[in-house]
Design a protein around this motif. Structure first.
Motif, PDB file in Angstrom:
ATOM      1  N   LEU A  92       1.900  -7.216  -0.408  1.00  0.00           N
ATOM      2  CA  LEU A  92       2.397  -8.299  -1.284  1.00  0.00           C
ATOM      3  C   LEU A  92       2.351  -9.644  -0.561  1.00  0.00           C
ATOM      4  O   LEU A  92       2.014 -10.671  -1.156  1.00  0.00           O
ATOM      5  CB  LEU A  92       3.829  -7.999  -1.753  1.00  0.00           C
ATOM      6  CG  LEU A  92       3.959  -6.856  -2.763  1.00  0.00           C
ATOM      7  CD1 LEU A  92       5.424  -6.488  -2.980  1.00  0.00           C
ATOM      8  CD2 LEU A  92       3.317  -7.227  -4.094  1.00  0.00           C
TER       9      LEU A  92
ATOM     10  N   PHE B 102      10.736  -9.190  -1.715  1.00  0.00           N
ATOM     11  CA  PHE B 102       9.975  -8.879  -2.928  1.00  0.00           C
ATOM     12  C   PHE B 102      10.761  -8.000  -3.899  1.00  0.00           C
ATOM     13  O   PHE B 102      10.189  -7.422  -4.810  1.00  0.00           O
ATOM     14  CB  PHE B 102       8.646  -8.192  -2.555  1.00  0.00           C
ATOM     15  CG  PHE B 102       7.719  -9.110  -1.806  1.00  0.00           C
ATOM     16  CD1 PHE B 102       7.035 -10.113  -2.474  1.00  0.00           C
ATOM     17  CD2 PHE B 102       7.556  -8.993  -0.434  1.00  0.00           C
ATOM     18  CE1 PHE B 102       6.188 -10.975  -1.794  1.00  0.00           C
ATOM     19  CE2 PHE B 102       6.720  -9.852   0.262  1.00  0.00           C
ATOM     20  CZ  PHE B 102       6.031 -10.845  -0.424  1.00  0.00           C
TER      21      PHE B 102
ATOM     22  N   CYS C   3       8.170  -1.429   5.099  1.00  0.00           N
ATOM     23  CA  CYS C   3       7.552  -0.956   3.859  1.00  0.00           C
ATOM     24  C   CYS C   3       6.092  -1.402   3.818  1.00  0.00           C
ATOM     25  O   CYS C   3       5.790  -2.586   3.986  1.00  0.00           O
ATOM     26  CB  CYS C   3       8.307  -1.520   2.657  1.00  0.00           C
ATOM     27  SG  CYS C   3       7.498  -1.215   1.087  1.00  0.00           S
TER      28      CYS C   3
ATOM     29  N   ILE D  63       4.353   2.212  -4.151  1.00  0.00           N
ATOM     30  CA  ILE D  63       5.584   2.552  -3.424  1.00  0.00           C
ATOM     31  C   ILE D  63       6.781   2.122  -4.257  1.00  0.00           C
ATOM     32  O   ILE D  63       6.859   0.975  -4.720  1.00  0.00           O
ATOM     33  CB  ILE D  63       5.603   1.878  -2.038  1.00  0.00           C
ATOM     34  CG1 ILE D  63       4.487   2.495  -1.179  1.00  0.00           C
ATOM     35  CG2 ILE D  63       6.953   2.040  -1.350  1.00  0.00           C
ATOM     36  CD1 ILE D  63       4.301   1.860   0.150  1.00  0.00           C
ATOM     37  N   ASP D  64       7.697   3.049  -4.457  1.00  0.00           N
ATOM     38  CA  ASP D  64       8.850   2.777  -5.323  1.00  0.00           C
ATOM     39  C   ASP D  64      10.018   2.204  -4.517  1.00  0.00           C
ATOM     40  O   ASP D  64      10.021   2.235  -3.282  1.00  0.00           O
ATOM     41  CB  ASP D  64       9.272   4.093  -5.996  1.00  0.00           C
ATOM     42  CG  ASP D  64      10.114   3.843  -7.246  1.00  0.00           C
ATOM     43  OD1 ASP D  64      10.352   2.661  -7.587  1.00  0.00           O
ATOM     44  OD2 ASP D  64      10.536   4.837  -7.870  1.00  0.00           O
TER      45      ASP D  64
ATOM     46  N   LYS E 248       4.126  -1.632   1.334  1.00  0.00           N
ATOM     47  CA  LYS E 248       3.805  -2.512   0.197  1.00  0.00           C
ATOM     48  C   LYS E 248       4.130  -3.976   0.526  1.00  0.00           C
ATOM     49  O   LYS E 248       3.504  -4.899   0.021  1.00  0.00           O
ATOM     50  CB  LYS E 248       4.637  -2.048  -1.003  1.00  0.00           C
ATOM     51  CG  LYS E 248       4.273  -2.685  -2.324  1.00  0.00           C
ATOM     52  CD  LYS E 248       5.038  -1.948  -3.410  1.00  0.00           C
ATOM     53  CE  LYS E 248       5.017  -2.603  -4.737  1.00  0.00           C
ATOM     54  NZ  LYS E 248       5.836  -1.857  -5.706  1.00  0.00           N
ATOM     55  N   GLN E 249       5.131  -4.165   1.395  1.00  0.00           N
ATOM     56  CA  GLN E 249       5.567  -5.528   1.725  1.00  0.00           C
ATOM     57  C   GLN E 249       4.411  -6.338   2.349  1.00  0.00           C
ATOM     58  O   GLN E 249       4.223  -7.511   2.002  1.00  0.00           O
ATOM     59  CB  GLN E 249       6.745  -5.448   2.707  1.00  0.00           C
ATOM     60  CG  GLN E 249       7.635  -6.658   2.651  1.00  0.00           C
ATOM     61  CD  GLN E 249       8.764  -6.588   3.671  1.00  0.00           C
ATOM     62  OE1 GLN E 249       8.722  -7.273   4.674  1.00  0.00           O
ATOM     63  NE2 GLN E 249       9.772  -5.780   3.416  1.00  0.00           N
TER      64      GLN E 249
ATOM     65  N   HIS F  85      14.419   1.427   1.992  1.00  0.00           N
ATOM     66  CA  HIS F  85      13.653   0.435   2.766  1.00  0.00           C
ATOM     67  C   HIS F  85      13.686  -0.964   2.125  1.00  0.00           C
ATOM     68  O   HIS F  85      13.322  -1.933   2.768  1.00  0.00           O
ATOM     69  CB  HIS F  85      12.207   0.902   3.001  1.00  0.00           C
ATOM     70  CG  HIS F  85      11.425   1.180   1.768  1.00  0.00           C
ATOM     71  ND1 HIS F  85      10.435   2.123   1.716  1.00  0.00           N
ATOM     72  CD2 HIS F  85      11.483   0.649   0.530  1.00  0.00           C
ATOM     73  CE1 HIS F  85       9.921   2.141   0.510  1.00  0.00           C
ATOM     74  NE2 HIS F  85      10.537   1.262  -0.226  1.00  0.00           N
ATOM     75  N   CYS F  86      14.096  -1.055   0.871  1.00  0.00           N
ATOM     76  CA  CYS F  86      14.175  -2.386   0.225  1.00  0.00           C
ATOM     77  C   CYS F  86      15.370  -3.196   0.766  1.00  0.00           C
ATOM     78  O   CYS F  86      15.438  -4.409   0.562  1.00  0.00           O
ATOM     79  CB  CYS F  86      14.318  -2.244  -1.283  1.00  0.00           C
ATOM     80  SG  CYS F  86      13.023  -1.226  -2.011  1.00  0.00           S
TER      81      CYS F  86
ATOM     82  N   CYS G 166       9.438  -6.039  -7.304  1.00  0.00           N
ATOM     83  CA  CYS G 166       9.315  -4.577  -7.347  1.00  0.00           C
ATOM     84  C   CYS G 166      10.306  -3.932  -8.312  1.00  0.00           C
ATOM     85  O   CYS G 166      10.152  -2.765  -8.657  1.00  0.00           O
ATOM     86  CB  CYS G 166       9.503  -3.976  -5.957  1.00  0.00           C
ATOM     87  SG  CYS G 166       8.175  -4.375  -4.831  1.00  0.00           S
TER      88      CYS G 166
END
Ligand code: SF4
Length: 487
Positions: free
Chosen positions: A21, A212, A15, A198-199, A17-18, A203-204, A216
């Motif tokens: 962050l 995170f 991801c 990114i929602d 965004k990871q 992938h979370c 998120c």
């Protein structure tokens, strides 16, 4: 420009965004890996280094240039196997688990403690190959080295059998242009102070639980789709994307009855559900006097005893409650540390449990699996062990089938939920009141460290292990009694 390591690259693949962050909001990071997973990784990595015989090891150093210099030195000395060989191209950095150097090029081996090859490992190894190629090396092969799940220990460790190697050379070549583009994007993300939009998505959770997730998911309130027990993560994400997030929205959907029930009980504070006929039927299948059995086991990534498989369960302790002349009695076994516990455990088990009694376990597939594997290893005890095995019945059934359900079970049939739900104010049955060992994971980690302690410390720790396991079977006795009150 920030350095891009292979782990940062893999985080980006999971991801975008990871990685942002990680750089700009590291305080939001919540560790998701447990201690034993990390220990297994280290143990496997250390062992893999011996796969090709003698090797030179680049020592870890926070000053990366020192690792790079040491690698150069080994290369100059014509070493044929270098572990943690470290290279840098622009701001890209990688330490290669095992670099095998042939006259006509180098071979990359990325070592993993898992028994399967995940796609993310291929990205990881391809990134390493990309750096080496940019530096002008001829990369002959790129490989993932992982544990062979079929390997069974016999007399001594056979490294060639313990590890499997998957060659991903052609895939790594195909990925080169993709890596080029990805590196550009990573630099852009890390240089920007703007958080990527990114929602939540699959992938979370895959390939790893993201550290995170709490950050998120702060826009969603309690009683949401991610709290539904037993539902697959794909289904949860599917519902989330459709805007079906809160229990209030989900309760009107066509979903599995068990999911709807969990939500219904939470939202409407419903009275307990007790299906008396079904519970009576279950109890009628049990023949008293009953024996209540629970094992504790540990797992070794690397097997060390005959007949043990990769990540095989090794039982080291059990607790047994039983009735004799209507009186509740208790027996137990706890191995000494650093020895093979299985033979003495199996011998005591067949002495402690008569072959003609019903044995209750909670989630019996585990206890049955342990006994079955003991029976395979010790043919002389097999007949008695298999009689015990065949007499095991599962106390979990009424809760699994939701014939007994209260809202505090919150969709779970695990004994760790069922027990406090049935006995909310009973301090004697509260695992929180135990010292040191409160669950199976802690029992495993505690036992594995037992041999490193002084005699005095061992005594205290053993005592805590015994108390923990004893509570497991005592809890089963109390649950059984509770069911009998319904009759
Ligand atoms: S929780 Fe999900 S969206 Fe947030 S950083 Fe992790 S993977 Fe990305």
């Amino acid at each position: 420009m920030s350095n891009i390591s292979k782990s940062l690259y893999c985080n980006y693949i999971q991801c975008k965004k990871q990685i942002w962050l990680n750089k700009y909001k590291p305080e939001e990071y919540i560790e998701t890996k447990n201690e034993s997973v990390m220990e297994n990784g280290n143990e496997v990595g250390d062992l893999a280094r011996r796969y090709f015989g003698n090797y030179s090891l680049v020592k870890f150093n926070e000053v990366l240039i020192k690792m790079i210099m040491e690698t150069k030195e080994y290369l100059k000395q014509n070493k044929s196997v270098i572990c943690e060989a470290s290279f840098k191209f622009d701001n890209l950095f990688a330490s290669i688990d095992i670099l095998k150097i042939d006259d006509d090029g180098v071979n990359i081996y990325e070592v993993k403690s898992s028994t399967e090859v995940k796609d993310i490992y291929k990205d990881d190894a391809s990134f390493q190959a990309y750096i080496l190629k940019k530096l002008g090396y001829k990369v002959k092969s790129v490989n993932i080295m992982h544990l062979n799940s079929f390997y069974e220990f016999k007399d001594e460790l056979d490294l060639k059998e313990l590890f499997s190697i998957e060659d991903i050379t052609s895939l790594s070549i195909k990925k080169e242009s993709e890596i080029e583009e990805n590196v550009k994007e990573i630099n852009e993300i890390l240089d920007s102070e703007k958080e990527p939009d990114i929602d939540l998505d699959i992938h979370c959770f895959k390939p790893y639980d993201c550290p995170f997730f709490k950050y998120c998911s702060k826009h969603i309130k309690d009683n949401n789709v991610f709290e539904i027990r037993g539902m697959t993560i794909n289904k949860k994400i599917d519902l989330y994307k459709k805007g079906l997030i809160n229990f209030e929205d989900l309760i009107n959907e066509k979903l599995n009855d068990k999911y709807l029930e969990q939500m219904d009980y939470r939202l409407h504070d419903k009275e307990p559900k007790i299906n008396k006929d079904k519970i009576k039927l279950f109890l009628s299948t049990l023949k008293e006097p009953l024996y209540f059995l629970d094992f504790e086991t540990y797992q070794d990534a690397i097997p060390k005893y005959n007949g043990q498989r990769v990540y095989g369960q090794v039982p080291f302790q059990y607790s047994l409650h039983y009735y004799e002349n209507n009186e509740l009695k208790h027996k137990e076994f706890l191995s000494e540390p650093d020895i093979d516990p299985r033979r003495s455990l199996a011998e005591q088990l067949v002495k402690d449990i008569p072959t003609n009694v019903d044995v209750l376990a909670y989630n019996m597939s585990f206890e049955k699996g342990v006994i079955k594997s003991l029976s395979n290893i010790y043919p002389d005890l097999s007949e008695s062990l298999m009689k015990i095995h065949d007499n095991i019945k599962d106390l979990m059934i009424p809760f699994y089938n939701r014939d007994y359900y209260v809202k505090e079970m919150d969709g779970s049939y695990s004994i760790k939920y069922v027990l406090p739900a049935l006995f909310p104010n009973d301090k004697e049955l509260d695992y929180h009141n135990l010292d040191m060992v409160h669950n199976g994971g802690e029992a495993m980690d505690t036992f594995k460290k037992l041999g490193t302690l002084s005699k005095k410390e061992q005594e205290i720790v053993r005592n805590n292990l015994l108390k923990y396991c004893k509570l497991d079977t005592y809890a089963m006795v109390k649950i059984y009694q509770k069911l009998k009150e319904i009759e």
